[in-house]
Write a protein that holds these residues in place. Structure first.
Motif, PDB file in Angstrom:
ATOM      1  N   ASP A  15       0.801  -1.076   0.044  1.00 58.26           N
ATOM      2  CA  ASP A  15       0.061  -0.007  -0.125  1.00 58.26           C
ATOM      3  C   ASP A  15       0.884   1.281   0.012  1.00 58.26           C
ATOM      4  O   ASP A  15       0.290   2.321   0.619  1.00 58.26           O
ATOM      5  CB  ASP A  15      -0.951   0.003   1.240  1.00 58.26           C
ATOM      6  N   ILE A  17       2.532   4.592  -0.726  1.00 51.83           N
ATOM      7  CA  ILE A  17       2.174   5.788  -1.566  1.00 51.83           C
ATOM      8  C   ILE A  17       3.197   6.796  -1.816  1.00 51.83           C
ATOM      9  O   ILE A  17       4.347   6.404  -1.274  1.00 51.83           O
ATOM     10  CB  ILE A  17       1.029   6.484  -0.592  1.00 51.83           C
ATOM     11  N   GLN A  18       2.878   7.523  -2.829  1.00 54.99           N
ATOM     12  CA  GLN A  18       3.879   8.395  -3.532  1.00 54.99           C
ATOM     13  C   GLN A  18       4.608   9.348  -2.438  1.00 54.99           C
ATOM     14  O   GLN A  18       3.893   9.610  -1.502  1.00 54.99           O
ATOM     15  CB  GLN A  18       2.965   9.517  -4.322  1.00 54.99           C
ATOM     16  N   GLU A  32      12.888   7.015  -1.721  1.00 54.81           N
ATOM     17  CA  GLU A  32      11.659   7.594  -1.940  1.00 54.81           C
ATOM     18  C   GLU A  32      10.811   7.011  -3.174  1.00 54.81           C
ATOM     19  O   GLU A  32      11.157   6.620  -4.119  1.00 54.81           O
ATOM     20  CB  GLU A  32      11.622   8.994  -2.311  1.00 54.81           C
ATOM     21  N   LYS A  34       8.250   6.343  -5.852  1.00 53.53           N
ATOM     22  CA  LYS A  34       7.748   7.234  -6.973  1.00 53.53           C
ATOM     23  C   LYS A  34       6.511   6.385  -7.704  1.00 53.53           C
ATOM     24  O   LYS A  34       6.856   5.135  -8.220  1.00 53.53           O
ATOM     25  CB  LYS A  34       8.663   7.602  -8.144  1.00 53.53           C
ATOM     26  N   LYS A  45      13.723   6.136  -5.771  1.00 61.12           N
ATOM     27  CA  LYS A  45      14.692   7.032  -5.942  1.00 61.12           C
ATOM     28  C   LYS A  45      15.689   7.401  -4.699  1.00 61.12           C
ATOM     29  O   LYS A  45      14.888   7.401  -3.510  1.00 61.12           O
ATOM     30  CB  LYS A  45      14.414   8.340  -6.726  1.00 61.12           C
ATOM     31  N   GLU A  48      16.263  12.302  -0.055  1.00 62.63           N
ATOM     32  CA  GLU A  48      16.813  13.269   0.211  1.00 62.63           C
ATOM     33  C   GLU A  48      17.653  13.254   1.717  1.00 62.63           C
ATOM     34  O   GLU A  48      16.941  12.564   2.406  1.00 62.63           O
ATOM     35  CB  GLU A  48      15.995  14.449   0.517  1.00 62.63           C
ATOM     36  N   GLU A  50      18.996  14.566   5.005  1.00 65.04           N
ATOM     37  CA  GLU A  50      18.780  15.443   6.133  1.00 65.04           C
ATOM     38  C   GLU A  50      19.334  16.675   5.841  1.00 65.04           C
ATOM     39  O   GLU A  50      20.930  16.616   5.882  1.00 65.04           O
ATOM     40  CB  GLU A  50      18.703  14.560   7.539  1.00 65.04           C
ATOM     41  N   GLN A  51      18.705  17.703   5.904  1.00 65.54           N
ATOM     42  CA  GLN A  51      19.546  19.157   5.693  1.00 65.54           C
ATOM     43  C   GLN A  51      19.350  19.736   7.281  1.00 65.54           C
ATOM     44  O   GLN A  51      18.792  19.571   7.935  1.00 65.54           O
ATOM     45  CB  GLN A  51      18.547  20.192   4.720  1.00 65.54           C
ATOM     46  N   GLU A  52      20.252  21.020   7.278  1.00 65.72           N
ATOM     47  CA  GLU A  52      20.529  21.427   8.245  1.00 65.72           C
ATOM     48  C   GLU A  52      18.816  22.150   8.704  1.00 65.72           C
ATOM     49  O   GLU A  52      18.943  22.420  10.223  1.00 65.72           O
ATOM     50  CB  GLU A  52      21.543  22.620   8.200  1.00 65.72           C
ATOM     51  N   ASP A  53      18.261  22.654   8.024  1.00 66.25           N
ATOM     52  CA  ASP A  53      16.986  23.294   8.458  1.00 66.25           C
ATOM     53  C   ASP A  53      15.975  22.096   8.831  1.00 66.25           C
ATOM     54  O   ASP A  53      14.681  22.527   8.798  1.00 66.25           O
ATOM     55  CB  ASP A  53      16.526  24.225   7.541  1.00 66.25           C
ATOM     56  N   TRP A  54      16.286  20.772   8.813  1.00 65.08           N
ATOM     57  CA  TRP A  54      15.047  19.961   9.038  1.00 65.08           C
ATOM     58  C   TRP A  54      14.921  19.949  10.475  1.00 65.08           C
ATOM     59  O   TRP A  54      15.898  20.085  11.368  1.00 65.08           O
ATOM     60  CB  TRP A  54      15.327  18.729   8.563  1.00 65.08           C
ATOM     61  N   GLY A  55      13.536  19.666  10.748  1.00 61.74           N
ATOM     62  CA  GLY A  55      13.326  19.266  12.146  1.00 61.74           C
ATOM     63  C   GLY A  55      12.040  20.073  12.733  1.00 61.74           C
ATOM     64  O   GLY A  55      11.504  20.961  11.922  1.00 61.74           O
TER      65      GLY A  55
END
Lengths: 56, 266
Positions: A15, A17-18, A32, A34, A45, A48, A50-55
């Motif tokens: 099940d 999902i996108q 991720e 697709k 694919k 991404e 984890e970036q510094e502005d995540w959270g």
């Protein structure tokens, strides 16, 4: 589909999902989901990183 | 998604990575037919600016740009909490080593340094003495200027846990205790453990007041049990709930869907 990092087989829930994130059970690499709207086919694919502005 | 399906609410997933928005007319591509948008982007900047762009295109975004702006930035959130009369830990901001040391002298050691945005506890530091503080400030001078906005907060003496509550449409619907995993930080994203917490009158009142301080419609409110009672240190505008639903047995996502569906009818 196999993991690009360690070649272990990846399990995609029926099940899924996108945009859903799937992890490799062997090495933890994340992918991720697709979904092709027209055919309904699923591909993965690399997710991404984890970036510094995540959270929260 | 399942919570929405169960309630017969149609949901379209929109990936911000694949979206572009004309803010001078035309709106988002791909088009979003629905008026109500639930913002779930974990990236602070993408979240903030996609909310602004979608609101400019006529969508109602939960939470709004006003809420995102005033809660996702910890300094602006502290200011909003104080202004609304919500008990919050003593907080200072400084921009240089000199200012940081002066602020820390006033706060006393140990004190907490946090980045103003993002986190999951990342780059938060417990400053134990002046030498440690100087070393951290020096490190930050080599980082992006946003890390040279030094958000400093008193270290609140508390049990080894904090409280996360969930407020939907001005009602506290669930609460958990978050226990640290051998770290001074209690973020469940850092392995902290979640356990159910009873919503007392005090917890309910401070949570609702904190949500109102930033006009939050679906938010996570972080509380600490200080010697002087509860204090609120953060309001999260894109709150995560994956550890809280199993811990509390409360269908947080279902309640959120019901609230969003009610907005569509208003």
């Amino acid at each position: 589909m196999n993991c690009e990092e360690c070649d272990a087989p990846l399990t995609i829930p029926g099940d899924a999902i996108q945009g859903e994130i799937v992890s490799c059970k062997e090495c933890g690499a994340t992918y991720e989901v697709k979904k092709d709207e027209a055919s309904g086919s699923i591909s993965l694919k690399p997710a991404e990183k984890e970036q510094e502005d995540w959270g929260e | 998604m399942q919570a929405a399906e169960k309630r017969g609410v149609k949901v379209t997933l929109v990936d911000s990575k694949e979206m572009e928005v004309s803010v001078t007319g035309g709106g988002p591509t791909p088009k979003i037919k629905e008026k109500i948008v639930l913002q779930r982007c974990v990236s602070h900047y993408r979240n903030l600016y996609s909310t602004a762009a979608l609101e400019a295109s006529g969508h109602t975004v939960v939470n709004s740009f006003f809420t995102a702006w005033n809660s996702s930035d910890k300094l602006l959130c502290s200011i909003a909490l104080k202004k609304a009369g919500v008990p919050t830990p003593e907080t200072r901001v400084a921009f240089t080593e000199e200012g940081v040391l002066r602020a820390l002298k006033a706060l006393g050691y140990p004190a907490v340094l946090k980045p103003t945005v993002g986190s999951w506890g990342r780059l938060s530091a417990l400053l134990k003495d002046e030498d440690f503080a100087k070393a951290i400030v020096e490190d930050r001078e080599y980082m992006h200027p946003s890390y040279q906005v030094f958000y400093l907060q008193e270290y609140v003496k508390r049990p080894p846990r904090d409280i996360r509550t969930f407020v939907i449409d001005n009602k506290t619907v669930a609460a958990i205790y978050r226990y640290s995993a051998g770290d001074w930080r209690t973020n469940t994203a850092r392995g902290g453990k979640a356990e159910p917490c009873k919503i007392t009158k005090e917890i309910d009142e401070i949570s609702v007041k904190a949500a109102e301080a930033v006009d939050g419609r679906f938010v996570g409110v972080d509380l600490m049990e200080s010697d002087d009672g509860l204090v609120c240190h953060e309001v999260n505008n894109t709150t995560e709930f994956k550890n809280s639903v199993p811990a509390t047995g409360i269908d947080i996502q279902g309640l959120a869907v019901e609230y969003l569906a009610s907005l569509d009818k208003r």
